[in-house]
Design a protein around this motif. Sequence first.
Motif, PDB file in Angstrom:
ATOM      1  N   TYR A   6      -5.994  -1.435  -6.304  1.00 36.41           N
ATOM      2  CA  TYR A   6      -7.357  -1.199  -5.845  1.00 36.41           C
ATOM      3  C   TYR A   6      -7.395  -1.598  -4.385  1.00 36.41           C
ATOM      4  CZ  TYR A   6      -8.559  -1.009 -10.794  1.00 36.41           C
ATOM      5  OH  TYR A   6      -8.624  -0.674 -12.120  1.00 36.41           O
ATOM      6  N   GLY A   7      -7.742  -0.646  -3.517  1.00 35.77           N
ATOM      7  CA  GLY A   7      -7.738  -0.944  -2.097  1.00 35.77           C
ATOM      8  C   GLY A   7      -8.583   0.030  -1.318  1.00 35.77           C
ATOM      9  N   TYR A   8      -8.348   0.037  -0.044  1.00 39.96           N
ATOM     10  CA  TYR A   8      -9.065   0.902   0.893  1.00 39.96           C
ATOM     11  C   TYR A   8      -7.999   1.652   1.664  1.00 39.96           C
ATOM     12  CZ  TYR A   8     -12.133   2.001   4.903  1.00 39.96           C
ATOM     13  OH  TYR A   8     -12.836   2.625   5.900  1.00 39.96           O
ATOM     14  N   SER A   9      -8.081   2.970   1.689  1.00 40.22           N
ATOM     15  CA  SER A   9      -7.012   3.784   2.264  1.00 40.22           C
ATOM     16  C   SER A   9      -6.757   3.511   3.742  1.00 40.22           C
ATOM     17  CB  SER A   9      -7.298   5.270   2.043  1.00 40.22           C
ATOM     18  OG  SER A   9      -8.514   5.631   2.671  1.00 40.22           O
ATOM     19  N   LYS A  10      -7.738   2.991   4.475  1.00 37.06           N
ATOM     20  CA  LYS A  10      -7.564   2.699   5.898  1.00 37.06           C
ATOM     21  C   LYS A  10      -7.127   1.261   6.158  1.00 37.06           C
ATOM     22  CE  LYS A  10     -10.820   6.244   7.200  1.00 37.06           C
ATOM     23  NZ  LYS A  10     -12.076   6.578   7.864  1.00 37.06           N
ATOM     24  N   CYS A  11      -6.882   0.505   5.095  1.00 36.32           N
ATOM     25  CA  CYS A  11      -6.518  -0.901   5.210  1.00 36.32           C
ATOM     26  C   CYS A  11      -4.993  -1.040   5.366  1.00 36.32           C
ATOM     27  CB  CYS A  11      -7.006  -1.649   3.967  1.00 36.32           C
ATOM     28  SG  CYS A  11      -6.404  -3.339   3.837  1.00 36.32           S
ATOM     29  N   GLY A  12      -4.576  -1.616   6.473  1.00 38.52           N
ATOM     30  CA  GLY A  12      -3.146  -1.813   6.715  1.00 38.52           C
ATOM     31  C   GLY A  12      -2.503  -2.741   5.701  1.00 38.52           C
ATOM     32  N   THR A  13      -3.226  -3.762   5.273  1.00 38.47           N
ATOM     33  CA  THR A  13      -2.687  -4.689   4.278  1.00 38.47           C
ATOM     34  C   THR A  13      -2.468  -3.982   2.949  1.00 38.47           C
ATOM     35  OG1 THR A  13      -3.839  -6.507   5.374  1.00 38.47           O
ATOM     36  CG2 THR A  13      -3.067  -6.916   3.131  1.00 38.47           C
ATOM     37  N   CYS A  14      -3.371  -3.079   2.595  1.00 38.95           N
ATOM     38  CA  CYS A  14      -3.202  -2.303   1.354  1.00 38.95           C
ATOM     39  C   CYS A  14      -1.970  -1.413   1.443  1.00 38.95           C
ATOM     40  CB  CYS A  14      -4.447  -1.461   1.074  1.00 38.95           C
ATOM     41  SG  CYS A  14      -5.928  -2.432   0.736  1.00 38.95           S
ATOM     42  N   ARG A  15      -1.775  -0.797   2.607  1.00 32.94           N
ATOM     43  CA  ARG A  15      -0.586   0.051   2.800  1.00 32.94           C
ATOM     44  C   ARG A  15       0.691  -0.786   2.749  1.00 32.94           C
ATOM     45  NH1 ARG A  15      -4.115   2.575   6.509  1.00 32.94           N
ATOM     46  NH2 ARG A  15      -3.145   1.505   8.263  1.00 32.94           N
ATOM     47  N   ASP A  16       0.658  -1.969   3.341  1.00 33.59           N
ATOM     48  CA  ASP A  16       1.820  -2.864   3.297  1.00 33.59           C
ATOM     49  C   ASP A  16       2.151  -3.254   1.859  1.00 33.59           C
ATOM     50  OD1 ASP A  16       1.990  -2.791   6.057  1.00 33.59           O
ATOM     51  OD2 ASP A  16       1.068  -4.776   6.342  1.00 33.59           O
ATOM     52  N   ALA A  17       1.127  -3.567   1.080  1.00 36.36           N
ATOM     53  CA  ALA A  17       1.337  -3.944  -0.321  1.00 36.36           C
ATOM     54  C   ALA A  17       1.918  -2.781  -1.102  1.00 36.36           C
ATOM     55  CB  ALA A  17       0.016  -4.398  -0.950  1.00 36.36           C
ATOM     56  N   GLN A  18       1.386  -1.582  -0.882  1.00 36.29           N
ATOM     57  CA  GLN A  18       1.895  -0.417  -1.589  1.00 36.29           C
ATOM     58  C   GLN A  18       3.363  -0.158  -1.228  1.00 36.29           C
ATOM     59  OE1 GLN A  18       0.637   3.542  -0.620  1.00 36.29           O
ATOM     60  NE2 GLN A  18       0.673   4.112  -2.783  1.00 36.29           N
ATOM     61  N   LYS A  19       3.691  -0.257   0.056  1.00 42.50           N
ATOM     62  CA  LYS A  19       5.080  -0.059   0.494  1.00 42.50           C
ATOM     63  C   LYS A  19       5.996  -1.081  -0.173  1.00 42.50           C
ATOM     64  CE  LYS A  19       3.845   1.839   4.980  1.00 42.50           C
ATOM     65  NZ  LYS A  19       3.747   1.561   6.426  1.00 42.50           N
TER      66      LYS A  19
END
Length: 131
Positions: A6-19
């Motif tokens: 669960y995140g926000y598509s423009k959130c860098g931390t969310c992208r880092d976690a997904q990666k």
Amino acid sequence: MGVTLYGYSKCGTCRDAQKWLIRSGIAPDFVDIVQGPLSVPELRKLVEQSGQKTAKFFNVSGTAYRELALKDKLPDMSEEEMLHLLSSNGMLLKRPIVTDGTLVTVGFREAEYQQQWANRPESRIIGQPFS
């Protein structure tokens, strides 16, 4: 159940976690909490499964948190009031929230992900990454 981020598509931390999850063999389904905020029952379940207090689910560094002066208001709010507030605005949620239906982590700290997610073979499935 697979893993959901669960995140926000423009959130860098969310992208880092997904990666990080993908590099570890876990491809989470992504749910945008801004486009579709979580319901009170969904939030209640995540809070219970996380073992954390509801207040830990607030994005204390976010603009919405500051604009609502929640630093001063949260101590006097009931858990139910907090859940309703979190459900009303996805930007109030600390992100990302990752769950496999049993384990819940809030925020992204690589050491915690290594400890919590790296050795969960039941979580290794293919999901829908960020678009």
